[in-house]
Design an enzyme around this catalytic site. Structure first.
Site, mmCIF file in Angstrom:
data_model
loop_
_atom_site.group_PDB
_atom_site.id
_atom_site.type_symbol
_atom_site.label_atom_id
_atom_site.label_comp_id
_atom_site.label_asym_id
_atom_site.label_seq_id
_atom_site.Cartn_x
_atom_site.Cartn_y
_atom_site.Cartn_z
ATOM 1 N N LEU A 9 -40.462 43.863 -54.973
ATOM 2 C CA LEU A 9 -41.450 42.827 -54.674
ATOM 3 C C LEU A 9 -41.604 41.936 -55.899
ATOM 4 O O LEU A 9 -42.007 42.400 -56.962
ATOM 5 C CB LEU A 9 -42.798 43.448 -54.292
ATOM 6 N N ALA A 11 -42.536 38.249 -55.522
ATOM 7 C CA ALA A 11 -42.898 36.904 -55.060
ATOM 8 C C ALA A 11 -44.164 36.369 -55.722
ATOM 9 O O ALA A 11 -44.484 35.190 -55.595
ATOM 10 C CB ALA A 11 -43.067 36.908 -53.544
ATOM 11 N N ARG A 16 -51.258 33.966 -64.904
ATOM 12 C CA ARG A 16 -51.871 34.322 -66.186
ATOM 13 C C ARG A 16 -50.888 34.325 -67.362
ATOM 14 O O ARG A 16 -51.277 34.508 -68.507
ATOM 15 C CB ARG A 16 -52.556 35.697 -66.066
ATOM 16 N N LYS A 349 -16.223 32.913 -90.656
ATOM 17 C CA LYS A 349 -16.102 32.705 -89.213
ATOM 18 C C LYS A 349 -14.650 32.813 -88.803
ATOM 19 O O LYS A 349 -13.791 32.191 -89.426
ATOM 20 C CB LYS A 349 -16.637 31.315 -88.842
ATOM 21 N N SER A 403 -12.691 29.514 -108.845
ATOM 22 C CA SER A 403 -13.971 29.030 -108.319
ATOM 23 C C SER A 403 -13.900 27.567 -107.907
ATOM 24 O O SER A 403 -13.113 26.795 -108.449
ATOM 25 C CB SER A 403 -15.051 29.180 -109.397
HETATM 26 C C1 UD1 Z 1 -51.185 46.588 -56.002
HETATM 27 C C2 UD1 Z 1 -51.675 47.731 -55.108
HETATM 28 C C3 UD1 Z 1 -52.655 48.595 -55.884
HETATM 29 C C4 UD1 Z 1 -52.042 49.082 -57.176
HETATM 30 C C5 UD1 Z 1 -51.508 47.915 -57.991
HETATM 31 C C6 UD1 Z 1 -50.745 48.405 -59.162
HETATM 32 C C7 UD1 Z 1 -51.667 46.877 -52.845
HETATM 33 C C8 UD1 Z 1 -52.509 46.329 -51.731
HETATM 34 N N1 UD1 Z 1 -52.304 47.188 -53.950
HETATM 35 O O1 UD1 Z 1 -52.287 45.768 -56.268
HETATM 36 O O2 UD1 Z 1 -53.070 49.707 -55.093
HETATM 37 O O3 UD1 Z 1 -53.000 49.829 -57.912
HETATM 38 O O4 UD1 Z 1 -50.610 47.105 -57.210
HETATM 39 O O5 UD1 Z 1 -50.422 47.317 -59.995
HETATM 40 O O6 UD1 Z 1 -50.477 47.036 -52.681
HETATM 41 N N2 UD1 Z 1 -46.158 40.693 -54.240
HETATM 42 C C9 UD1 Z 1 -45.298 39.997 -53.419
HETATM 43 N N3 UD1 Z 1 -45.778 39.349 -52.322
HETATM 44 C C10 UD1 Z 1 -47.085 39.385 -52.001
HETATM 45 C C11 UD1 Z 1 -47.967 40.109 -52.840
HETATM 46 C C12 UD1 Z 1 -47.469 40.754 -53.933
HETATM 47 O O7 UD1 Z 1 -44.086 39.946 -53.681
HETATM 48 O O8 UD1 Z 1 -47.444 38.790 -50.984
HETATM 49 C C13 UD1 Z 1 -45.619 41.395 -55.412
HETATM 50 C C14 UD1 Z 1 -46.129 40.852 -56.720
HETATM 51 O O9 UD1 Z 1 -45.252 39.849 -57.238
HETATM 52 C C15 UD1 Z 1 -46.147 42.082 -57.608
HETATM 53 C C16 UD1 Z 1 -46.387 43.224 -56.636
HETATM 54 O O10 UD1 Z 1 -46.057 42.732 -55.372
HETATM 55 O O11 UD1 Z 1 -44.896 42.289 -58.234
HETATM 56 C C17 UD1 Z 1 -47.830 43.692 -56.663
HETATM 57 O O12 UD1 Z 1 -48.670 42.626 -56.346
HETATM 58 P P1 UD1 Z 1 -50.079 42.473 -57.025
HETATM 59 O O13 UD1 Z 1 -50.734 41.275 -56.483
HETATM 60 O O14 UD1 Z 1 -49.935 42.592 -58.487
HETATM 61 O O15 UD1 Z 1 -50.815 43.773 -56.454
HETATM 62 P P2 UD1 Z 1 -52.248 44.257 -56.840
HETATM 63 O O16 UD1 Z 1 -53.232 43.476 -56.069
HETATM 64 O O17 UD1 Z 1 -52.372 44.293 -58.301
#
Ligand code: UD1
Ligand code: CA
Length: 453
Positions: A9, A11, A16, A349, A403
């Protein structure tokens, strides 16, 4: 063996980071976060790796050209569950799927193997007990300590917020259940998102066992959201790599002041002084000493060679018993044989240098073949570039170059020749003779220094 599919995942936007570079391309140990994840994925020998991408989309994709990956675009980020749904058309009905995050770069293969193994008939979660669980999803367990669900921080009651076991987000599960678990997801929660974590409750309903596994190192599952976390994880990873080298017998003056951005292979009794940076593939043979603040990139250093302070070596192969630096710059294509000395402010070099030859001070040697036992005097320069093309300089065995000599390439200095100091050599200097090109010294009689008017 059960076939393995990995979905990464990646996306999320990473606002930040405050950077034009997409979050998953931010470098850790000089390698994009996503590259760490994908290389670890490769180690697990999966049948397919699917990357869910969105923000910074094409830049991210372009960075991994030539990799065997299935890219799936998630136009709108509606949650981790929604992200996994995007992968479904590319997944078969049987096997195990492992979900990784593109911004969690340092998971170790051993930990993930623990997760995958039981996942052919169970939902396996990577969880962690941490002192400050704020922000994470909490693991809910019943009286018998069986996992019954995951509660996101924003949906949690005060009591649930007391739970210190958190969801890292990394999980593995049998594919035969995934699609109907995902079908049941709704966005009826505090964030209005499709939570992947809600599949846990579905697994429980279906009577599928939910296992938990913990990472070997407590930093493995750390995710990156900002530059602070990135810097912290860099520090942790550098320390981990230093510890690994110490374990293999390398002496490190200060493990907190060593930087490894690649792979290091070391023989016995290697010594690394403070501030050393090792990049790409670096091979240090037995007894090598690297002085303070040296930068070594894609090179091999021979047995017993000493590289002194502030020296840069890149794309070179140094023989045994060399002494290089301080303040030397050894550039790509340099190959030295044993007992070569290259001193301060010497730049080399694309040269081959045979055994026991020396250039100890203030010299530029480029595109040259240098024989054995050659002595290159201070201030010698090979003029290898005519403004358009590069030309070679050939220097035979036992040559002595005085030299401040310029060797205008293409030019040959034959074996045993001596070049007088201050010469500009444009034609072959014959073997065993003294060659020099220098105007005759004279003294002007009655000359007076000008006086101030
Ligand atoms: C998620 C978990 C949470 C966990 C935490 C750990 C869920 C609902 N929650 O929360 O339980 O403690 O990770 O860090 O799963 N991403 C996508 N597409 C989306 C949403 C997210 O690709 O639509 C990817 C993000 O880029 C990221 C990862 O999924 O790499 C996690 O997404 P993030 O929004 O960080 O999840 P949290 O809300 O922090
Ligand atoms: Ca997160």
């Amino acid at each position: 063996m059960t076939p393995l599919y990995i979905v990464v995942l990646a996306a999320g936007q990473g606002k930040r980071m405050n950077s034009a570079l997409p979050k998953v391309l931010q470098p850790l140990a000089a390698k994009p976060l996503l590259a760490h994840v994908l290389q670890t994925a490769q180690v697990l020998d999966p049948d397919k790796v699917i990357v869910i991408y969105g923000h910074g989309g094409e830049t991210v994709r372009a960075s991994f050209e030539g990799w065997d990956l299935t890219w799936v675009y998630q136009a709108e980020q509606k949650g981790t569950g929604h992200a996994l749904v995007q992968a479904l058309p590319h997944l078969p009905a049987q096997g195990v799927v492992l979900v990784l995050y593109g911004d969690v770069p340092l998971l170790q293969p051993h930990t993930l193997e623990q997760l995958i193994q039981p996942a052919h008939d169970a939902l396996v979660l990577l969880t962690q007990h941490i002192p400050e669980p704020g922000g994470y999803g909490r693991i809910l367990r019943d009286d018998r300590q069986q996992v019954i669900g995951i509660r996101e921080e924003k949906d949690a009651s005060t009591q649930e917020k007391q739970i210190h076991e958190v969801n890292t987000g990394i999980m593995a599960m049998p594919l035969e259940h995934v699609s109907h678990w995902l079908e049941r997801l709704t966005c009826a929660n505090a964030q209005g998102e499709y939570y992947l974590t809600d599949i846990v409750a579905s697994a429980v309903t279906d009577g599928v066992i939910v296992h938990t596994v913990q990472p070997t190192y407590d930093w493995e599952a750390l995710g990156i959201n900002d530059k602070r976390q990135l810097a912290r994880l860099e520090g942790i990873w550098q320390r981990h790599q230093a510890e690994a080298l110490l374990g293999r017998g390398v002496t490190i003056a200060d493990p907190d002041r060593l930087t490894v951005r690649g792979t290091v292979t070391c023989g016995r009794d290697v010594m690394l002084d403070v501030g050393v940076i090792l990049e790409g593939s670096v091979i240090l043979e037995e007894g090598v000493t690297i002085g303070p603040y040296c930068v070594l990139k894609n090179c091999r250093i021979g047995t017993g060679t000493v590289v002194q302070a502030y020296t840069h070596v890149e794309g070179a192969q140094l023989g045994a018993g060399n002494r290089v630096g301080p303040y030397a710059r050894i550039r790509p294509g340099t190959i030295t044989q044993q007992a070569v000395h290259l001193g301060n402010f010497v730049e080399v070099k694309n040269c081959t240098i045979d055994q026991a030859s020396k250039a100890n001070h203030l010299t530029y040697l480029g595109d040259s073949s240098i024989g054995a036992r050659v002595n290159v005097g201070a201030g010698t320069i090979t003029c290898n570039y005519d403004g358009v093309n590069k030309h070679r300089t050939q220097i035979g065995d036992d040559v002595f170059i005085g030299s401040d000599t310029q060797l205008v390439a293409p030019v040959t200095v034959e074996a045993g020749a001596t070049i007088g100091a201050g010469s500009t050599i444009v034609r072959t200097a014959p073997a065993d003779q003294l060659t020099l090109s220098r105007s005759r010294q004279m003294t002007v009689p009655h000359w007076k220094r000008p006086l101030k008017k």
